[in-house]
Design a protein around this motif. Sequence first.
Motif, short mmCIF file in Angstrom:
data_model
loop_
_atom_site.label_atom_id
_atom_site.label_comp_id
_atom_site.label_asym_id
_atom_site.label_seq_id
_atom_site.Cartn_x
_atom_site.Cartn_y
_atom_site.Cartn_z
N UNK A 242 44.92 5.59 -51.12
CA UNK A 242 45.95 5.60 -52.29
C UNK A 242 44.90 4.25 -53.78
N UNK A 243 45.19 4.14 -54.50
CA UNK A 243 44.61 3.15 -55.18
C UNK A 243 45.95 1.84 -54.90
N UNK A 244 44.65 1.08 -54.73
CA UNK A 244 44.44 -0.54 -54.09
C UNK A 244 43.95 -1.44 -54.96
N UNK B 222 38.16 -9.23 -58.32
CA UNK B 222 39.37 -8.25 -58.42
C UNK B 222 39.01 -6.89 -59.03
N UNK B 223 38.95 -5.99 -57.72
CA UNK B 223 38.28 -4.68 -58.11
C UNK B 223 39.91 -3.66 -57.73
N UNK B 224 39.66 -2.27 -58.03
CA UNK B 224 40.25 -0.83 -58.93
C UNK B 224 39.33 -0.92 -57.12
N UNK B 225 40.05 -0.48 -56.11
CA UNK B 225 39.02 1.00 -55.63
C UNK B 225 40.66 1.50 -54.53
N UNK B 226 39.98 3.02 -54.04
CA UNK B 226 40.33 3.96 -53.40
C UNK B 226 40.78 3.36 -51.98
N UNK B 227 41.65 3.78 -50.97
CA UNK B 227 41.41 3.32 -49.59
C UNK B 227 42.62 4.44 -48.79
N UNK C 293 49.49 -2.17 -54.29
CA UNK C 293 49.14 -0.84 -53.90
C UNK C 293 49.69 -0.01 -54.61
N UNK C 294 50.06 1.17 -53.48
CA UNK C 294 50.72 2.18 -54.89
C UNK C 294 51.60 2.05 -53.92
N UNK C 295 51.68 2.50 -52.11
CA UNK C 295 52.49 2.45 -51.81
C UNK C 295 52.38 0.80 -50.48
N UNK C 296 53.66 0.75 -49.46
CA UNK C 296 53.36 -0.28 -48.54
C UNK C 296 54.42 -0.34 -47.82
N UNK C 297 53.86 -0.12 -45.77
CA UNK C 297 54.82 -0.04 -44.92
C UNK C 297 55.88 -1.71 -45.52
N UNK C 298 56.82 -1.82 -44.89
CA UNK C 298 57.15 -2.99 -44.39
C UNK C 298 58.97 -3.33 -43.57
#
Length: 341
Positions: free
Chosen positions: A1-3, A12-17, A121-126
């Motif tokens: 997921x892109x974060x 500030x950095x773009x990472x994948x997790x 983030x691309x996806x988030x749980x709430x």
Amino acid sequence: MKTIILNQPQELKLIHQDFDDTLAPHEALLKIHRIGICGTDYHAYRGRQPFFSYPRVLGHELGAEVIALGSEAQNGGIKVGAKVSVEPYLNCGECQPCKNGRTNCCESLKVLGVHIDGGMVEYLKVPVNKLHTSEKLAYEQLALVETLGIGSHAVQRANVTEKDIVLVIGAGPIGLSVIQFAKINGAKIAVMDFSEQRLAFANQAIGIDVSIVPNENYSADDLRKTLGGNLPTVVFDATGNAQSMMKAFSYVCFGGKLVYVGLFQGEVTFFDPDFHRREITLLASRNALPADFKHIISKMESGEINTKAWLTHEAAFEDLPEIFETWLDPKSQVIKAMVVL
């Protein structure tokens, strides 16, 4: 997921997790489509945000799509495919203020993107009860609801009516949100800011009665002259500036109210005899309530709030780490920047 993660101030950095999409019974899984950038994000980037630790995933102004629901979240009126605004204030539900309906004052409140990782983030749980739907609004409009909620809640705290003379100090996004709802409530509105550009924007986008560009010696007597012999019945300070917040006491009329919408890390002092003599009511305003989100979405859907005027800058998600710092430059004249996924 892109974060996108803020590792430390100005990094500030773009990472994948990896991302675990397993849902708790009352959770919803969201695809994030729009992220609004606010003062909290800018302060965090600069290392000036209270109650903050690094590294942190920013982002709490969110327009999103529901793509999955937990087993006990499917009967609450929220459907897969719904467009939603996210109420980012995660309260415990058990403490005294929560039980009294003051969920914004929860003793263990966690705000997405501030106390815990947020929505860059691309996806988030709430929790599903933190979602507010609209069939009419676009994702960028839904991402504006939280910003507007700050102003809506502050205006309700002060019980502003058409009888009030309101002074809003600071015409940034939070000040603009206060102006928006004070105007909806029918008050006469004066706005004070050092930036003529921000004042012009406030007048063009919302409509105000009086614009004030103060000098260093601007006084209550000057304000009284500007307002035709009166002082404001309600003063909102949306600056987060210590000097401004303490000077604001002098602008309040006898029997009036002072509302702190912005905050800073430090102590506020005032001359108590004058405070008592004028019987000033001092109010703090924190975040917003679920009812504010519903109220704002209704006003947006009816067209009473012109959201297009707010959106001045935009960036693709992947480009944000490179672009973000340019939005801090006053020459960029950012009112509200939006990240697009």
